[in-house]
Design an enzyme around this catalytic site. Structure first.
Site, PDB file in Angstrom:
ATOM      1  CB  CYS A  40      33.999  18.481  57.969  1.00 52.92           C
ATOM      2  SG  CYS A  40      32.746  19.594  57.316  1.00 52.92           S
ATOM      3  CD  GLN A  46      41.361  37.787  37.358  1.00 51.52           C
ATOM      4  OE1 GLN A  46      42.314  38.107  38.077  1.00 51.52           O
ATOM      5  NE2 GLN A  46      41.040  38.468  36.277  1.00 51.52           N
ATOM      6  CG  ASN A  70      40.475  47.493  31.054  1.00 48.62           C
ATOM      7  OD1 ASN A  70      40.181  48.618  31.466  1.00 48.62           O
ATOM      8  ND2 ASN A  70      40.872  46.520  31.856  1.00 48.62           N
ATOM      9  N   PRO A  71      38.411  49.930  29.560  1.00 52.53           N
ATOM     10  CG  PRO A  71      36.809  50.885  30.962  1.00 52.53           C
ATOM     11  CD  PRO A  71      37.563  49.625  30.722  1.00 52.53           C
ATOM     12  CD  GLU A  72      41.682  52.722  34.035  1.00 51.88           C
ATOM     13  OE1 GLU A  72      40.928  53.449  34.692  1.00 51.88           O
ATOM     14  OE2 GLU A  72      42.489  51.912  34.546  1.00 51.88           O
ATOM     15  CG  HIS A  90      40.528  34.440  42.196  1.00 51.23           C
ATOM     16  ND1 HIS A  90      40.884  35.666  41.711  1.00 51.23           N
ATOM     17  CD2 HIS A  90      41.603  33.626  41.960  1.00 51.23           C
ATOM     18  CE1 HIS A  90      42.131  35.615  41.229  1.00 51.23           C
ATOM     19  NE2 HIS A  90      42.574  34.381  41.354  1.00 51.23           N
ATOM     20  CG  ASP A 127      30.010  38.655  39.790  1.00 56.35           C
ATOM     21  OD1 ASP A 127      30.558  39.688  39.379  1.00 56.35           O
ATOM     22  OD2 ASP A 127      29.867  37.643  39.061  1.00 56.35           O
TER      23      ASP A 127
HETATM   24  C1  BV8 Z   1      48.784  32.531  44.947  1.00 56.84           C
HETATM   25  C2  BV8 Z   1      38.921  36.875  45.730  1.00 56.84           C
HETATM   26  C3  BV8 Z   1      50.427  31.012  45.578  1.00 56.84           C
HETATM   27  C4  BV8 Z   1      38.785  37.752  46.937  1.00 56.84           C
HETATM   28  C5  BV8 Z   1      40.983  37.628  44.805  1.00 56.84           C
HETATM   29  C6  BV8 Z   1      53.064  38.425  48.179  1.00 56.84           C
HETATM   30  C7  BV8 Z   1      52.447  37.676  49.171  1.00 56.84           C
HETATM   31  C8  BV8 Z   1      51.482  36.711  48.889  1.00 56.84           C
HETATM   32  C9  BV8 Z   1      51.115  36.467  47.574  1.00 56.84           C
HETATM   33  C10 BV8 Z   1      51.741  37.244  46.589  1.00 56.84           C
HETATM   34  C11 BV8 Z   1      52.698  38.200  46.864  1.00 56.84           C
HETATM   35  N1  BV8 Z   1      53.094  38.771  45.697  1.00 56.84           N
HETATM   36  C12 BV8 Z   1      52.403  38.206  44.670  1.00 56.84           C
HETATM   37  C13 BV8 Z   1      51.610  37.265  45.208  1.00 56.84           C
HETATM   38  C14 BV8 Z   1      50.684  36.423  44.475  1.00 56.84           C
HETATM   39  C15 BV8 Z   1      49.313  37.033  44.677  1.00 56.84           C
HETATM   40  C16 BV8 Z   1      49.223  38.278  43.847  1.00 56.84           C
HETATM   41  O1  BV8 Z   1      49.199  38.212  42.618  1.00 56.84           O
HETATM   42  N2  BV8 Z   1      49.172  39.416  44.534  1.00 56.84           N
HETATM   43  C17 BV8 Z   1      49.072  40.676  43.843  1.00 56.84           C
HETATM   44  C18 BV8 Z   1      48.103  41.563  44.601  1.00 56.84           C
HETATM   45  C19 BV8 Z   1      50.459  41.283  43.730  1.00 56.84           C
HETATM   46  N3  BV8 Z   1      48.392  36.019  44.234  1.00 56.84           N
HETATM   47  C20 BV8 Z   1      47.825  35.233  45.163  1.00 56.84           C
HETATM   48  O2  BV8 Z   1      47.954  35.361  46.355  1.00 56.84           O
HETATM   49  C21 BV8 Z   1      47.010  34.093  44.576  1.00 56.84           C
HETATM   50  N4  BV8 Z   1      47.516  32.868  45.107  1.00 56.84           N
HETATM   51  O3  BV8 Z   1      49.586  33.146  44.312  1.00 56.84           O
HETATM   52  O4  BV8 Z   1      49.078  31.400  45.644  1.00 56.84           O
HETATM   53  C22 BV8 Z   1      50.540  29.859  46.475  1.00 56.84           C
HETATM   54  C23 BV8 Z   1      50.836  28.606  45.928  1.00 56.84           C
HETATM   55  C24 BV8 Z   1      50.996  27.535  46.770  1.00 56.84           C
HETATM   56  C25 BV8 Z   1      50.797  27.688  48.165  1.00 56.84           C
HETATM   57  C26 BV8 Z   1      50.455  28.946  48.686  1.00 56.84           C
HETATM   58  C27 BV8 Z   1      50.323  30.045  47.853  1.00 56.84           C
HETATM   59  C28 BV8 Z   1      45.565  34.211  44.989  1.00 56.84           C
HETATM   60  C29 BV8 Z   1      44.978  35.471  44.412  1.00 56.84           C
HETATM   61  C30 BV8 Z   1      43.487  35.470  44.626  1.00 56.84           C
HETATM   62  C31 BV8 Z   1      43.101  36.638  45.495  1.00 56.84           C
HETATM   63  N5  BV8 Z   1      41.636  36.722  45.493  1.00 56.84           N
HETATM   64  N6  BV8 Z   1      39.657  37.623  44.759  1.00 56.84           N
HETATM   65  C32 BV8 Z   1      37.471  38.453  46.921  1.00 56.84           C
HETATM   66  O5  BV8 Z   1      36.899  38.696  45.841  1.00 56.84           O
HETATM   67  O6  BV8 Z   1      37.029  38.783  48.025  1.00 56.84           O
HETATM   68  S1  BV8 Z   1      41.829  38.799  43.952  1.00 56.84           S
HETATM   69  C33 BV8 Z   1      40.776  39.887  43.185  1.00 56.84           C
HETATM   70  O7  BV8 Z   1      41.550  40.978  42.708  1.00 56.84           O
HETATM   71  C34 BV8 Z   1      40.134  39.397  41.901  1.00 56.84           C
HETATM   72  O8  BV8 Z   1      39.703  38.077  42.036  1.00 56.84           O
HETATM   73  C35 BV8 Z   1      41.172  39.575  40.841  1.00 56.84           C
HETATM   74  O9  BV8 Z   1      41.984  38.432  40.710  1.00 56.84           O
HETATM   75  C36 BV8 Z   1      42.041  40.662  41.400  1.00 56.84           C
HETATM   76  C37 BV8 Z   1      42.043  41.901  40.533  1.00 56.84           C
HETATM   77  O10 BV8 Z   1      40.764  42.196  40.301  1.00 56.84           O
HETATM   78  P1  BV8 Z   1      40.156  42.464  38.833  1.00 56.84           P
HETATM   79  O11 BV8 Z   1      39.128  41.434  38.628  1.00 56.84           O
HETATM   80  O12 BV8 Z   1      41.203  42.618  37.796  1.00 56.84           O
HETATM   81  O13 BV8 Z   1      39.477  43.835  39.166  1.00 56.84           O
HETATM   82  P2  BV8 Z   1      40.155  45.262  39.326  1.00 56.84           P
HETATM   83  O14 BV8 Z   1      39.200  46.118  40.066  1.00 56.84           O
HETATM   84  O15 BV8 Z   1      41.564  45.153  39.796  1.00 56.84           O
HETATM   85  O16 BV8 Z   1      40.229  45.753  37.817  1.00 56.84           O
HETATM   86  C38 BV8 Z   1      39.006  46.019  37.134  1.00 56.84           C
HETATM   87  C39 BV8 Z   1      39.385  46.265  35.694  1.00 56.84           C
HETATM   88  O17 BV8 Z   1      38.200  46.473  34.949  1.00 56.84           O
HETATM   89  C40 BV8 Z   1      40.238  47.524  35.517  1.00 56.84           C
HETATM   90  O18 BV8 Z   1      41.263  47.239  34.588  1.00 56.84           O
HETATM   91  C41 BV8 Z   1      39.245  48.540  34.939  1.00 56.84           C
HETATM   92  O19 BV8 Z   1      39.887  49.429  34.034  1.00 56.84           O
HETATM   93  C42 BV8 Z   1      38.292  47.653  34.207  1.00 56.84           C
HETATM   94  N7  BV8 Z   1      36.931  48.178  34.094  1.00 56.84           N
HETATM   95  C43 BV8 Z   1      36.279  49.034  34.926  1.00 56.84           C
HETATM   96  N8  BV8 Z   1      35.023  49.242  34.452  1.00 56.84           N
HETATM   97  C44 BV8 Z   1      34.898  48.484  33.322  1.00 56.84           C
HETATM   98  C45 BV8 Z   1      36.101  47.800  33.096  1.00 56.84           C
HETATM   99  N9  BV8 Z   1      36.295  46.975  32.059  1.00 56.84           N
HETATM  100  C46 BV8 Z   1      35.259  46.816  31.201  1.00 56.84           C
HETATM  101  N10 BV8 Z   1      34.064  47.432  31.346  1.00 56.84           N
HETATM  102  C47 BV8 Z   1      33.847  48.270  32.385  1.00 56.84           C
HETATM  103  N11 BV8 Z   1      32.664  48.895  32.522  1.00 56.84           N
HETATM  104 ZN    ZN Z   2      32.351  21.060  58.999  1.00 61.37          ZN
END
Ligand code: BV8
Ligand code: ZN
Length: 259
Positions: free
Chosen positions: A145, A116, A228-230, A134, A119
């Site tokens: 285009c 996901q 995952n830490p959590e 993503h 980077d």
């Molecule tokens: C889709 C790019 C359908 C951006 C990202 C209402 C309205 C609209 C949509 C929705 C809605 N309700 C639900 C949805 C669907 C929506 C969704 O799921 N929303 C959520 C928020 C409820 N999904 C979408 O919109 C997706 N598209 O559904 O389209 C559709 C179909 C047809 C036509 C039209 C539409 C698109 C989702 C993509 C969004 N883009 N990223 C950018 O980066 O700028 S999301 C982004 O956050 C990430 O890519 C990832 O997916 C998400 C969560 O991030 P994580 O990677 O999990 O990171 P996070 O910080 O949350 O967690 C870190 C974890 O690591 C923690 O658990 C932590 O404990 C752990 N950790 C910390 N340190 C460590 C560690 N683990 C190991 N070692 C360590 N040291």
């Molecule tokens: Zn163009």
């Protein structure tokens, strides 16, 4: 529910921990593998995660920055946020977790990293079979285009950048509410259905459709391992859930297959 394990020193893990041993045995023999990663796998490289106390979503609202509507309203503001992230990530390197995953890949006939993260650190570590579900900080896409280009220059000469065709360039990133590339999600789900082992590293499991992948794999017979830490909503889908940091635990988990 898998027995969550308190994090501890690597030495302690390797000797006595039965859950880690169970996971390592499955990993040792696996020939069909999917590694699903989120921001946590890059945390120890210095890339900010989204959730967590100093996460990106704490200081910035995704609705104001990571949507097409936000971009249409103020492309410069959205690009300033992505330029800030590009500048932050550009000097960073893969950590031992990225490198262990890359070292495992050549030993496994059917292997896929479904990330996901935007980077680029899995590819930088040498992973070949990577799907950036993503998108990527290092590509732009033209809204007119549709041309997608690699763009590594930091900082960009102008923001918002313009396409040679004159159209506005956006980051080639999947924003909230936008569909993932069909080929990407099909490929990832097909691999998950066929996998013997799915390793889930560093994701909060809140964003769909990617968050559905571990349970889908589990239902199809895969052995699911979480690092995952959590605890997360994905923990219930895992036969083994290891509490700890990716850069520490993933190399330990892959010790026998990532030389
Ligand atoms: C889709 C790019 C359908 C951006 C990202 C209402 C309205 C609209 C949509 C929705 C809605 N309700 C639900 C949805 C669907 C929506 C969704 O799921 N929303 C959520 C928020 C409820 N999904 C979408 O919109 C997706 N598209 O559904 O389209 C559709 C179909 C047809 C036509 C039209 C539409 C698109 C989702 C993509 C969004 N883009 N990223 C950018 O980066 O700028 S999301 C982004 O956050 C990430 O890519 C990832 O997916 C998400 C969560 O991030 P994580 O990677 O999990 O990171 P996070 O910080 O949350 O967690 C870190 C974890 O690591 C923690 O658990 C932590 O404990 C752990 N950790 C910390 N340190 C460590 C560690 N683990 C190991 N070692 C360590 N040291
Ligand atoms: Zn163009």
């Amino acid at each position: 529910m898998p027995e969550a394990l308190a994090s501890g020193r690597p030495g302690r893990w390797a000797v006595v921990d039965p859950e880690l041993q169970r996971a390592r045995q499955r990993i040792h023999t696996a020939t069909r593998v999917v590694v699903l990663t989120g921001a946590g796998v890059s945390a120890e490289s210095g890339v900010p995660t989204f959730s967590g106390p100093e996460g990106l979503w704490r200081n910035f609202s995704p609705q104001e920055l990571a949507t097409q509507a936000a971009f249409d309203l103020d492309p410069k503001l959205v690009w300033e946020w992505y330029e800030w992230r590009r500048g932050l990530v550009a000097p960073l390197s893969p950590n031992p977790a990225h490198r262990a995953i890359a070292a495992w890949e050549p030993r496994v006939p059917e292997f896929l990293v479904a990330t996901q993260n935007v980077d680029g650190l899995h590819a930088a570590a040498g992973s070949q079979r990577v799907i950036e579900l993503h998108g990527s900080l290092w590509r732009t896409r033209c809204n007119s285009c549709r041309q997608v280009r690699e763009e590594r220059q930091v900082p960009l000469p102008q923001i918002p950048p313009r396409c040679p065709c004159g159209g506005p360039l956006r980051p080639d990133i999947v924003w909230i509410g936008e569909p993932l590339p069909e080929w990407a999600i099909q490929r990832a789900f097909q691999a998950a259905r066929a996998a013997e082992v799915v390793l889930v590293v560093g994701t909060s499991g809140v964003v769909y459709p990617v968050a559905a992948l571990p349970q889908l794999a589990r239902s199809a017979g895969a052995f699911v391992i979480e690092v995952n830490p959590e605890e997360t909503p994905l923990t219930a889908a895992a036969q083994v859930s290891l509490r700890g940091k990716a850069a520490e635990l993933v190399p330990l988990l892959l010790e026998s297959v990532a030389r």
